[in-house]
Write a protein that holds these residues in place. Structure first.
Motif, PDB file in Angstrom:
ATOM      1  N   ALA A 296       0.851  -1.199   0.000  1.00 51.08           N
ATOM      2  CA  ALA A 296       0.000   0.000   0.000  1.00 51.08           C
ATOM      3  C   ALA A 296       0.878   1.237   0.000  1.00 51.08           C
ATOM      4  N   GLY A 297       0.492   2.200  -0.822  1.00 50.55           N
ATOM      5  CA  GLY A 297       1.254   3.448  -0.902  1.00 50.55           C
ATOM      6  C   GLY A 297       2.265   3.491  -2.027  1.00 50.55           C
ATOM      7  N   THR A 298       2.449   2.352  -2.730  1.00 45.33           N
ATOM      8  CA  THR A 298       3.380   2.347  -3.867  1.00 45.33           C
ATOM      9  C   THR A 298       2.878   3.311  -4.948  1.00 45.33           C
ATOM     10  N   PRO A 299       3.738   4.192  -5.480  1.00 41.68           N
ATOM     11  CA  PRO A 299       3.306   5.136  -6.520  1.00 41.68           C
ATOM     12  C   PRO A 299       2.845   4.425  -7.784  1.00 41.68           C
ATOM     13  N   VAL A 300       1.778   4.925  -8.381  1.00 41.48           N
ATOM     14  CA  VAL A 300       1.238   4.408  -9.634  1.00 41.48           C
ATOM     15  C   VAL A 300       1.422   5.469 -10.708  1.00 41.48           C
ATOM     16  N   TYR A 301       1.965   5.072 -11.867  1.00 42.36           N
ATOM     17  CA  TYR A 301       2.256   6.018 -12.932  1.00 42.36           C
ATOM     18  C   TYR A 301       1.219   5.952 -14.055  1.00 42.36           C
ATOM     19  N   ALA A 302       1.077   7.065 -14.761  1.00 43.50           N
ATOM     20  CA  ALA A 302       0.364   7.048 -16.038  1.00 43.50           C
ATOM     21  C   ALA A 302       1.297   6.393 -17.047  1.00 43.50           C
ATOM     22  N   VAL A 303       0.803   5.397 -17.803  1.00 47.45           N
ATOM     23  CA  VAL A 303       1.683   4.688 -18.725  1.00 47.45           C
ATOM     24  C   VAL A 303       1.994   5.507 -19.974  1.00 47.45           C
ATOM     25  N   GLY A 304       1.253   6.591 -20.170  1.00 49.45           N
ATOM     26  CA  GLY A 304       1.519   7.458 -21.317  1.00 49.45           C
ATOM     27  C   GLY A 304       0.874   8.816 -21.132  1.00 49.45           C
ATOM     28  N   ASN A 305       1.207   9.744 -22.014  1.00 52.12           N
ATOM     29  CA  ASN A 305       0.588  11.067 -21.965  1.00 52.12           C
ATOM     30  C   ASN A 305      -0.912  10.953 -22.238  1.00 52.12           C
ATOM     31  N   GLY A 306      -1.700  11.793 -21.595  1.00 56.33           N
ATOM     32  CA  GLY A 306      -3.140  11.769 -21.838  1.00 56.33           C
ATOM     33  C   GLY A 306      -3.908  12.710 -20.953  1.00 56.33           C
ATOM     34  N   LYS A 307      -5.229  12.543 -20.950  1.00 52.29           N
ATOM     35  CA  LYS A 307      -6.125  13.400 -20.163  1.00 52.29           C
ATOM     36  C   LYS A 307      -6.985  12.528 -19.257  1.00 52.29           C
ATOM     37  N   VAL A 308      -7.124  12.950 -17.995  1.00 48.75           N
ATOM     38  CA  VAL A 308      -7.954  12.222 -17.040  1.00 48.75           C
ATOM     39  C   VAL A 308      -9.421  12.441 -17.410  1.00 48.75           C
ATOM     40  N   ILE A 309     -10.142  11.332 -17.673  1.00 49.01           N
ATOM     41  CA  ILE A 309     -11.555  11.453 -18.056  1.00 49.01           C
ATOM     42  C   ILE A 309     -12.475  10.954 -16.949  1.00 49.01           C
ATOM     43  N   ALA A 310     -11.913  10.305 -15.912  1.00 53.16           N
ATOM     44  CA  ALA A 310     -12.734   9.854 -14.776  1.00 53.16           C
ATOM     45  C   ALA A 310     -11.847   9.720 -13.547  1.00 53.16           C
ATOM     46  N   LYS A 311     -12.412  10.165 -12.422  1.00 55.13           N
ATOM     47  CA  LYS A 311     -11.764  10.026 -11.120  1.00 55.13           C
ATOM     48  C   LYS A 311     -12.901   9.858 -10.120  1.00 55.13           C
ATOM     49  N   ALA A 312     -13.049   8.645  -9.589  1.00 56.64           N
ATOM     50  CA  ALA A 312     -14.235   8.378  -8.773  1.00 56.64           C
ATOM     51  C   ALA A 312     -13.988   7.212  -7.829  1.00 56.64           C
ATOM     52  N   TYR A 313     -15.075   6.857  -7.103  1.00 55.81           N
ATOM     53  CA  TYR A 313     -15.018   5.725  -6.169  1.00 55.81           C
ATOM     54  C   TYR A 313     -16.147   4.766  -6.512  1.00 55.81           C
ATOM     55  N   GLN A 314     -15.801   3.487  -6.630  1.00 55.67           N
ATOM     56  CA  GLN A 314     -16.782   2.436  -6.925  1.00 55.67           C
ATOM     57  C   GLN A 314     -16.765   1.456  -5.757  1.00 55.67           C
ATOM     58  N   ARG A 315     -17.806   1.489  -4.945  1.00 53.99           N
ATOM     59  CA  ARG A 315     -17.825   0.754  -3.675  1.00 53.99           C
ATOM     60  C   ARG A 315     -17.669  -0.750  -3.857  1.00 53.99           C
ATOM     61  N   ASN A 316     -18.466  -1.356  -4.690  1.00 52.78           N
ATOM     62  CA  ASN A 316     -18.451  -2.812  -4.859  1.00 52.78           C
ATOM     63  C   ASN A 316     -17.700  -3.227  -6.126  1.00 52.78           C
ATOM     64  N   GLY A 317     -16.669  -2.467  -6.423  1.00 49.91           N
ATOM     65  CA  GLY A 317     -15.885  -2.766  -7.625  1.00 49.91           C
ATOM     66  C   GLY A 317     -14.457  -2.263  -7.495  1.00 49.91           C
ATOM     67  N   GLY A 318     -14.156  -1.253  -8.289  1.00 49.74           N
ATOM     68  CA  GLY A 318     -12.776  -0.790  -8.408  1.00 49.74           C
ATOM     69  C   GLY A 318     -12.295   0.144  -7.325  1.00 49.74           C
ATOM     70  N   GLY A 319     -13.171   0.492  -6.351  1.00 49.41           N
ATOM     71  CA  GLY A 319     -12.748   1.429  -5.309  1.00 49.41           C
ATOM     72  C   GLY A 319     -12.353   2.764  -5.909  1.00 49.41           C
ATOM     73  N   ASN A 320     -11.288   3.383  -5.392  1.00 50.69           N
ATOM     74  CA  ASN A 320     -10.783   4.617  -6.005  1.00 50.69           C
ATOM     75  C   ASN A 320     -10.140   4.273  -7.350  1.00 50.69           C
TER      76      ASN A 320
END
Length: 416
Positions: A296-320
């Motif tokens: 937990a806490g390991t940095p996660v990178y964007a694999v390429g240049n781009g634009k963020v189209i979603a930032k949310a929380y999914q309770r019974n799925g993907g979480g943040n």
């Protein structure tokens, strides 16, 4: 009776006259002239003044220490005799130079105290890193400045084989395992470091930075060869258009449009599948992504240049989770994040290798990991098979210079 030569007394007289004139007209030596001669011939050595952090150490008593848990700048200063008013003044002077709240436990510091009958703290030096430090001048009106210890780069070579991981292989060769991280960044578009094979071989020529004879975790790879799955991948640094990139022996850039993985050096715990047994739901269902097990806490990178189209929380799925659109073809998704990186919002433009979040276990998850997914024109594809588009190759005008460099480093790598 011997004849007297009349020319003899005349010659003697002339010599005596010349000597007299010389005594009259030669410049007289002064006391200063004699002093200069003494200064030039005196072999007494001038005592060398030793400086550390730009401070003459012989003028002070120096007390070295390590910041303890719970200690801050105010505590350390008060412990060395500064009043509350002086501590407040030092904190004010630090504003805009150094954030005193970033003093961390475990870091070294030094206090320089006068040799007077009543000793007083004159300087406090905090070592922010082995190379960088901050000087708090406690005299008079106080002042705060930054500084750097002089460093040198030493050239090294290493050759080895992978038995379990590249990290362990570096340790086995008595080399800093952090060099493995550098190689993973260089080869991030060419080699899947989560899928290294036993007996994969590496050869590296690199520079490492040193301060006061101590090695730092700063590296610059001068050439590398990595044999993986019966293919050899070369990495040769070359500066083109004021940008240093790594190229293979054909002059093609190793950097592509996408990284091979969105985080550094952790194992794959689950692969892309149309029928995976879900550990929480206890039934088979599609898993159109790759799970990377990581703390937990390991940095996660964007694999390429781009634009963020979603930032949310999914309770019974993907979480943040975060979704990034890279172009009209590809969208990537990063799930189960513990938190998002500062400044990441819907609409944010992100760069390749930019930190966008941190590994967590939010949503439907049994432990900390990253669920990474890729969609190609709206269809889920295996992230491990995504093709990377290389950056610009060596230009025609630089081809000759690159060929000379390439031939030189390849011969040296072969000789290791």
């Amino acid at each position: 009776m011997r004849k007297i030569n009349k020319k003899y007394p005349i010659a003697v007289g002339v010599l005596l006259a010349v000597a007299a004139l010389a005594l009259i007209f030669l410049p007289k030596r002064t006391a200063n002239d004699m002093l200069d001669e003494v200064q030039l011939t005196d072999s007494t050595e001038v005592e060398e003044i030793v400086y550390k952090y730009g401070i003459p150490t012989d003028d002070y008593e120096v007390d070295y220490g390590i910041v303890k848990p719970g200690q801050n700048l105010s505590y350390i200063l008060a412990d060395h005799g500064l009043s509350h008013q002086q501590v407040h003044q030092v904190n004010e002077k630090a504003d805009g130079v150094f954030d005193v709240r970033k003093i961390r436990a475990g870091q070294a510091y030094a206090v320089f105290t006068t040799r007077d009958s009543v000793p007083q703290a004159a300087f406090l030096v905090y070592e922010e890193t082995p190379k960088a430090y901050v000087v708090f001048d406690l005299r008079g009106d106080c002042a705060v400045r930054r500084g750097e210890n002089p460093s040198e780069w030493r050239q090294k070579e290493v050759k080895g084989r992978v038995e379990s991981s590249l990290w362990v292989a570096m340790q086995n060769e008595d080399t800093s395992p952090l060099l493995a991280m550098v190689l993973s960044n260089i080869y991030g578009w060419s080699i899947d470091f989560f899928d290294l094979k036993k007996a994969d071989e590496f050869r590296v020529i690199y520079e490492q930075e040193y301060v006061d004879g101590k090695s730092l975790d700063n590296f610059h790879v001068l050439a590398a060869a990595f044999r993986h799955s019966d293919s050899t991948y070369y990495a040769i640094p070359f500066t083109q258009d004021n940008e240093e990139l790594y190229y293979n022996e054909k002059g093609n850039s190793l950097e592509g449009a996408f990284l091979k993985a969105p985080l550094d050096f952790y194992r794959i715990s689950s692969r892309f599948s149309n029928a995976r047994f879900h550990p929480v739901l206890k039934r088979y269902r599609a898993h159109h992504g790759v799970d990377y097990a990581a703390p937990a806490g390991t940095p996660v990178y964007a694999v390429g240049n781009g634009k963020v189209i979603a930032k949310a929380y999914q309770r019974n799925g993907g979480g943040n989770y975060i979704k990034i659109r890279h172009n009209s073809v590809y969208v990537t998704t990063y799930m189960h994040l513990s938190r998002f990186a500062k400044g990441i919002q819907v609409g944010s433009e992100v760069k390749q290798k930019q930190v966008i979040g941190y590994v967590g276990s939010t949503g439907l998850s049994t432990g900390p990991h990253l669920d990474f997914r890729v969609h190609e024109r709206g269809k889920p594809i295996n992230p491990l098979t995504i093709k990377s588009q290389p950056k610009k190759p060596i230009s025609a005008q630089n081809r000759a210079a690159f060929t000379v460099l390439c031939d030189s480093v390849l011969r040296r790598l072969e000789s290791l």
